[in-house]
Write a protein that holds these residues in place. Sequence first.
Motif, PDB file in Angstrom:
ATOM      1  N   TYR A  92      31.271 -71.351  89.225  1.00  0.00           N
ATOM      2  CA  TYR A  92      30.299 -71.893  90.173  1.00  0.00           C
ATOM      3  C   TYR A  92      29.261 -70.833  90.528  1.00  0.00           C
ATOM      4  O   TYR A  92      28.053 -71.073  90.460  1.00  0.00           O
ATOM      5  CB  TYR A  92      31.048 -72.364  91.420  1.00  0.00           C
ATOM      6  N   LEU A  93      29.746 -69.645  90.887  1.00  0.00           N
ATOM      7  CA  LEU A  93      28.836 -68.568  91.287  1.00  0.00           C
ATOM      8  C   LEU A  93      27.993 -68.086  90.113  1.00  0.00           C
ATOM      9  O   LEU A  93      26.835 -67.700  90.292  1.00  0.00           O
ATOM     10  CB  LEU A  93      29.623 -67.415  91.906  1.00  0.00           C
ATOM     11  N   SER A  94      28.537 -68.125  88.916  1.00  0.00           N
ATOM     12  CA  SER A  94      27.784 -67.751  87.726  1.00  0.00           C
ATOM     13  C   SER A  94      26.605 -68.696  87.515  1.00  0.00           C
ATOM     14  O   SER A  94      25.488 -68.260  87.204  1.00  0.00           O
ATOM     15  CB  SER A  94      28.697 -67.764  86.502  1.00  0.00           C
ATOM     16  N   VAL A  95      26.833 -69.981  87.705  1.00  0.00           N
ATOM     17  CA  VAL A  95      25.756 -70.973  87.566  1.00  0.00           C
ATOM     18  C   VAL A  95      24.697 -70.754  88.644  1.00  0.00           C
ATOM     19  O   VAL A  95      23.494 -70.788  88.358  1.00  0.00           O
ATOM     20  CB  VAL A  95      26.328 -72.407  87.623  1.00  0.00           C
ATOM     21  N   VAL A  96      25.126 -70.513  89.876  1.00  0.00           N
ATOM     22  CA  VAL A  96      24.178 -70.267  90.965  1.00  0.00           C
ATOM     23  C   VAL A  96      23.333 -69.036  90.654  1.00  0.00           C
ATOM     24  O   VAL A  96      22.107 -69.038  90.822  1.00  0.00           O
ATOM     25  CB  VAL A  96      24.911 -70.108  92.318  1.00  0.00           C
ATOM     26  N   THR A  97      23.969 -67.969  90.180  1.00  0.00           N
ATOM     27  CA  THR A  97      23.240 -66.742  89.826  1.00  0.00           C
ATOM     28  C   THR A  97      22.196 -67.028  88.763  1.00  0.00           C
ATOM     29  O   THR A  97      21.051 -66.571  88.860  1.00  0.00           O
ATOM     30  CB  THR A  97      24.230 -65.658  89.333  1.00  0.00           C
ATOM     31  N   GLU A  98      22.557 -67.789  87.752  1.00  0.00           N
ATOM     32  CA  GLU A  98      21.616 -68.133  86.676  1.00  0.00           C
ATOM     33  C   GLU A  98      20.460 -68.969  87.209  1.00  0.00           C
ATOM     34  O   GLU A  98      19.305 -68.751  86.850  1.00  0.00           O
ATOM     35  CB  GLU A  98      22.350 -68.883  85.560  1.00  0.00           C
ATOM     36  N   GLN A  99      20.738 -69.914  88.089  1.00  0.00           N
ATOM     37  CA  GLN A  99      19.690 -70.762  88.650  1.00  0.00           C
ATOM     38  C   GLN A  99      18.711 -69.972  89.514  1.00  0.00           C
ATOM     39  O   GLN A  99      17.550 -70.350  89.637  1.00  0.00           O
ATOM     40  CB  GLN A  99      20.297 -71.900  89.463  1.00  0.00           C
ATOM     41  N   LEU A 100      19.182 -68.872  90.112  1.00  0.00           N
ATOM     42  CA  LEU A 100      18.335 -68.075  91.000  1.00  0.00           C
ATOM     43  C   LEU A 100      17.621 -66.936  90.282  1.00  0.00           C
ATOM     44  O   LEU A 100      16.854 -66.203  90.909  1.00  0.00           O
ATOM     45  CB  LEU A 100      19.175 -67.507  92.149  1.00  0.00           C
ATOM     46  N   ARG A 101      17.859 -66.782  88.994  1.00  0.00           N
ATOM     47  CA  ARG A 101      17.237 -65.701  88.232  1.00  0.00           C
ATOM     48  C   ARG A 101      15.709 -65.765  88.397  1.00  0.00           C
ATOM     49  O   ARG A 101      15.111 -66.811  88.235  1.00  0.00           O
ATOM     50  CB  ARG A 101      17.614 -65.797  86.759  1.00  0.00           C
TER      51      ARG A 101
END
Length: 74
Positions: free
Chosen positions: A54-63
Amino acid sequence: MSPNLIRRTMKYRIALHKSDEGHSVSVPGLPGCWSQGHTEQEAIENIKDAIREYLSVVTEQLRGEDVREIEVAV
C-alpha cells in the motif's frame, strides 16, 4: 546509504475480525488496506505485507510532488 534502502519502523492500528473461514484484518488509517489468514498470526503477517505494498503505491503516486512530513500531537 541510498534513500531507497533506509528502513523505518512505523506502527499502525489494525482491526482483526474472526470468522468461520479464519481471520481478516484491516488498517483503519489506510482505507482499502486489508488482508486475511487462516490464523490470527497468519493474518497479521499478511497485513504487514499489504501495508508495505500500500505504502509503495502511495510513494509511487506522489513521485514528483512537494511532499512534507509534519508532527501532530494526539
